[in-house]
Write an enzyme that holds these catalytic residues in place. Sequence first.
Site, PDB file in Angstrom:
ATOM      1  N   ARG A  60       1.183   1.941 -13.579  1.00 53.35           N
ATOM      2  CA  ARG A  60       2.442   1.660 -14.499  1.00 53.35           C
ATOM      3  C   ARG A  60       3.451   0.391 -13.780  1.00 53.35           C
ATOM      4  O   ARG A  60       3.621  -0.433 -14.777  1.00 53.35           O
ATOM      5  CB  ARG A  60       3.092   2.941 -14.242  1.00 53.35           C
ATOM      6  N   THR A  61       3.574   0.170 -12.403  1.00 54.13           N
ATOM      7  CA  THR A  61       4.445  -0.672 -12.359  1.00 54.13           C
ATOM      8  C   THR A  61       3.793  -2.289 -12.640  1.00 54.13           C
ATOM      9  O   THR A  61       4.736  -3.090 -13.598  1.00 54.13           O
ATOM     10  CB  THR A  61       4.911  -1.126 -10.636  1.00 54.13           C
ATOM     11  N   LYS A  90      -9.233 -13.505   4.907  1.00 54.10           N
ATOM     12  CA  LYS A  90      -9.235 -14.248   5.745  1.00 54.10           C
ATOM     13  C   LYS A  90      -7.907 -13.690   7.475  1.00 54.10           C
ATOM     14  O   LYS A  90      -8.309 -14.810   8.093  1.00 54.10           O
ATOM     15  CB  LYS A  90      -9.293 -15.641   5.005  1.00 54.10           C
ATOM     16  N   ARG A 112       3.681  -6.688  -4.217  1.00 51.18           N
ATOM     17  CA  ARG A 112       3.465  -4.875  -3.616  1.00 51.18           C
ATOM     18  C   ARG A 112       3.160  -5.406  -2.448  1.00 51.18           C
ATOM     19  O   ARG A 112       1.851  -5.833  -2.656  1.00 51.18           O
ATOM     20  CB  ARG A 112       2.870  -3.968  -4.983  1.00 51.18           C
TER      21      ARG A 112
HETATM   22  N1  ASP Z   1       3.940   4.977  -7.843  1.00 47.27           N
HETATM   23  C1  ASP Z   1       5.310   5.166  -7.637  1.00 47.27           C
HETATM   24  C2  ASP Z   1       5.047   4.013  -6.096  1.00 47.27           C
HETATM   25  O1  ASP Z   1       4.662   3.241  -5.878  1.00 47.27           O
HETATM   26  C3  ASP Z   1       4.813   6.528  -6.981  1.00 47.27           C
HETATM   27  C4  ASP Z   1       4.092   7.156  -6.267  1.00 47.27           C
HETATM   28  O2  ASP Z   1       2.614   6.084  -5.977  1.00 47.27           O
HETATM   29  O3  ASP Z   1       3.725   7.952  -5.327  1.00 47.27           O
HETATM   30  O4  ASP Z   1       5.955   4.336  -5.153  1.00 47.27           O
END
Ligand code: ASP
Length: 319
Positions: A60-61, A90, A112
């Site tokens: 989703r993100t 590396k 992320r």
């Molecule tokens: N998608 C959300 C997160 O990245 C929730 C999860 O992974 O549980 O934190």
Amino acid sequence: MARAPLTHILRSQQFDEGFLSIILPMAAEIKARHGENKWSFRHRLKDINVLLLFYEPSTRTEKSFDQACRFLGSIPSTTQNAGAFSSAAKGETLEDSIEILCGYGYDFIILRHPEEGASERAAKVASRHGVSIINAGDGSGQHPTQALLDIFTIWEKFGRLKNLNITLGGDLFHGRTVHSLIYLLGKFKGTNFRFVAPKELQLRPDIIEYLTKHKKERRLSWTFEESLSKKILKETDVLYWTRIQKERMNGDGEHIKNFVLTPQIIKFLPKESIIMHPLPRVGEIHPSTDRDPRAWYFKQAKNGLYVRMALLSYLFHDH
Ligand code: ASP
């Protein structure tokens, strides 16, 4: 183009009422007008260079940010699974990678990473280059843009963010989406939280400290519960359910059971309540629950696109 006062988006405490009073209606407008041809937002990100740098899996993100960029006129560059497909494999440090990437002309890096605090570390480096970092989830830390879409969904349903009964359940210790959401909802007067989790997965002390600090002036209240009762369900406006974050635990978390929502359980919720979940779900909401009109988790996920479009537009708009 002018930059908004928020340079980096690292944690949900950064979002104040002034910011929300702009971003929530903006996301609502985007949702209503998205797809119209002559719409002024279509070129908002033209000439803006965005990098999606993901060291952890995402559906989703990553995809909603990617589409948000495209709908606003920018084609982002993406490194998925950056731990394996970048020099991190590396042994390069995050700081070095950010230092290098900042030299390649990106305006934003949406990051992320599995380590809590990674976005702060990246922002320190990126600040020197005038590049913005958006935290798209840092380990068990925070996920501020998820909190924005969560709060948008709540606002869309109730038309307010004050005086709501919010029941959060599942893995409250590791779940970064609940951390960001609690920090944000804790800004609104009269929020009444119920934290439902097995003892070992209850909320972290830093969040309780924050709530305690603002308890009086904002009339906040909360209780800790080990299971959902009929009484709690009857008093709930928003039931925010989460999965056990097995990847952040020692052991597999299999011992933690009885956290599955089913039609038999949710029947006690008020008619006007909603059920939310950041997704993915991995068994803790039975699919037969999806037919219930209070099941808002797919709507919530869809809102991520509009809210991220609003956020990116806001960050590169004249103020
Ligand atoms: N998608 C959300 C997160 O990245 C929730 C999860 O992974 O549980 O934190």
